[in-house]
Design a protein around this motif. Sequence first.
Motif: not given
Length: 255
Positions: A61-65, A39-45, A80-91
């Motif tokens: 940043d106002g964009t869907s990727w 869910t929505w979060h950010d990082h210091p790096r 700030l960003h949010e990431i959703r996993m579709i299927g099994r994701v190796e990250l």
Amino acid sequence: MGQNADIRRRGWSSSDAVQMLPHGVASYARTYQDGYVSTWHDHPRHQLVYAVAGLMMAEADGTSWAVPAGSGLIVPAGTLHEIRMIGRVELQSLYIAPAEAGAEALSACRAVTVLPLLAGLIAALCAMGNPWPLPPRAYHLGQLLLIELGAAPESPLALPYPPDARLRRVCDALMAAPGAAQTLDHWAELAGMSRRSFTRRFPQQTGLSFGQWRDRLRCQIALRAEARGAGMERVAQELGYASRQSLQAMMRRLG
């Protein structure tokens, strides 16, 4: 040695803990199951989040990727960003200190294609497990990674969301019915604009023509469906294409 040992005792395998390491370029790898949402979060790096397998859908940043396997998303520190996993994701992720030499190339949010050299460098650094004191190989891998990240080609799957509320109304309607076959005049009328104003204003705010934006939206939807094992013939029909081959030709053209 003390800081690293303390982080390990507290479970340094978490992405938050990895960012506390003294490394200029720290790595993190994990597998996520379908439906997981960071869910929505950010990082210091600065972060590169790279899909080795599976599909990630991200907003930042106002964009869907759309970030399919073989692609990555650069997220600058503090974004700030949010990431959703579709299927099994190796990250695999890299976390780069903003003060690191070469990190200025990561100061803008963008999706990139991860070419084989870059993929190999990321895998090699992840395999080392963030050793400290930093051995020469890890240091040089990190420096080469920054060079290759700065040169990585942009992925064509970004979907910028326009700030103008009238254009957002059109985008929302199209997202609700992505297979809609209405004319350009229809969409201009929905926006409360003349056709000429609509076709001028839309690329000014998104960097894309309306047709290009619609194709990217449909491509993102098709990628999500494909990652979840949906029948592509049916997906093509729902998106307004005569056949699966027509849809896939559009996706190849964009990819």
